[in-house]
Write an enzyme that holds these catalytic residues in place. Structure first.
Site, mmCIF file in Angstrom:
data_model
loop_
_atom_site.group_PDB
_atom_site.id
_atom_site.type_symbol
_atom_site.label_atom_id
_atom_site.label_comp_id
_atom_site.label_asym_id
_atom_site.label_seq_id
_atom_site.Cartn_x
_atom_site.Cartn_y
_atom_site.Cartn_z
ATOM 1 N N GLU A 81 37.716 -53.450 6.900
ATOM 2 C CA GLU A 81 37.930 -54.195 5.651
ATOM 3 C C GLU A 81 39.017 -53.531 4.822
ATOM 4 O OE1 GLU A 81 34.166 -55.310 3.696
ATOM 5 O OE2 GLU A 81 35.142 -54.995 1.767
ATOM 6 N N GLU A 86 40.032 -55.416 -5.459
ATOM 7 C CA GLU A 86 39.032 -56.003 -6.358
ATOM 8 C C GLU A 86 39.514 -55.813 -7.783
ATOM 9 O OE1 GLU A 86 34.532 -56.042 -4.585
ATOM 10 O OE2 GLU A 86 35.232 -54.183 -5.442
ATOM 11 N N ASP A 128 40.432 -53.909 0.928
ATOM 12 C CA ASP A 128 40.006 -54.555 -0.329
ATOM 13 C C ASP A 128 40.923 -54.390 -1.511
ATOM 14 O OD1 ASP A 128 37.502 -55.199 0.697
ATOM 15 O OD2 ASP A 128 36.569 -53.365 -0.038
#
Ligand SMILES: *[C@@H]1O[C@H](CO)[C@@H](O)[C@H](O)[C@H]1NC(C)=O
Length: 288
Positions: free
Chosen positions: A102, A106, A104
């Site tokens: 993953e 955010e 990311d």
């Protein structure tokens, strides 16, 4: 034996890399599907704009139709404006399964006028805990800005408006798994995380301000598209791919800008968090 295996793989990788696909379509309907939110996520303006919204009952989200294995993936986002405290807009790549990879981005909202936090993380084989957080040098709610992930076999570069903010290098040589075998989809969602997002959960979502909205446009992926089940990339290329992202590394300008961001805007780096890692930092902190 080892060298035969090696050259076979190099050949395979070569064949595989020559079938790069460039996704450059103006219509977000071609590349994405709304996955949840019961009407709160919409693709509008003939596919030019995607909006996610959040209210007290639910957030919303979308995902890419394609899975990618390496690429340079750009998206423009305009984040929830005004009092966005408690809201989180997640924009990330992820594979499936218990040993997933993953990458990311955010965005943690804040009270009007207070800075968003851009939170980043990299998971490989199901292990994350590699957070770096930043403030931005502009108001990410006032206009669209481009957030990019360049992912190739040597490194992952996170960029904002072309400025690299984080580089995660392949450190397999010192035993750190690197995301390179599992195709990933793009996911994004807008949700309520007022138990932790803003000042560590101190500031709650003000539901009188709902619905909260984040917008997306100008998706561009120069990427290797994984086609269902087949172990090679689709070659539905419509334009001649300049695949420089595949071997991209930071040049001096890139390095300087990265240093500038890390010096002036980085507010958390797991690689300097001695409290968290009293026994010593994770091995990749030495190479990154
Ligand atoms: C919100 O603003 C406060 C006060 O300036 C700051 O400490 C915090 O890092 C900001 N961002 C978030 C997401 O809490």
């Amino acid at each position: 034996m080892a060298s035969t295996t090696m050259s076979c793989c190099v050949l395979l990788i070569f064949i595989f890399l020559t079938s790069i696909m460039v996704a450059f379509s103006g219509d977000l309907n071609n590349d994405f599907e709304i996955t949840w939110g019961d009407g709160r996520a919409k693709i509008i303006n003939n596919g030019e704009l995607l909006t996610l919204s959040l209210d007290k009952a639910s957030g919303s989200g979308f995902q890419s139709k394609n899975e990618y294995l390496f690429g340079k993936i750009d998206m423009q986002l305009k984040l929830v404006s005004g009092n966005s405290a408690g809201t989180v807009t997640a924009y990330y790549l992820s594979s499936k399964g218990s040993t997933w990879d993953e990458i990311d981005f955010e965005f943690l909202g804040n009270l009007s006028g207070d800075p968003y936090i851009l939170h980043t993380n990299v998971f490989s084989q199901g292990k994350g805990n590699r957070e770096q957080q930043f403030y931005l040098w502009f108001d990410p709610t006032a206009d669209f800005h481009t957030y990019s992930i360049t992912w190739n076999p040597q490194r992952i570069i996170f960029s904002v408006d072309g400025t690299p903010i984080r580089e995660f290098k392949n450190s397999e040589s010192i035993g750190v798994p690197f995301p390179k075998n599992q195709p990933m989809r793009i996911y994004s969602s807008l949700w309520n995380a007022d138990d932790w997002a803003t000042r560590g959960g101190l500031v709650k979502t003000d539901w009188t301000q709902a619905p909260f909205t984040a917008s997306y446009r100008n998706f561009n992926a120069e990427a290797c598209v994984w086609s269902s089940g087949a172990s090679s990339c689709a070659s539905a290329s419509t334009s001649s791919a300049s695949s420089s992202w595949l071997s991209q590394e930071l040049d001096t300008t890139g390095q300087d800008r990265l240093t500038w961001v890390q010096k002036n805007y980085m507010i958390y780096n797991y690689c300097t968090d001695t409290k968290r890692f009293p026994q010593g930092f994770p091995p990749e902190c030495r190479t990154n």
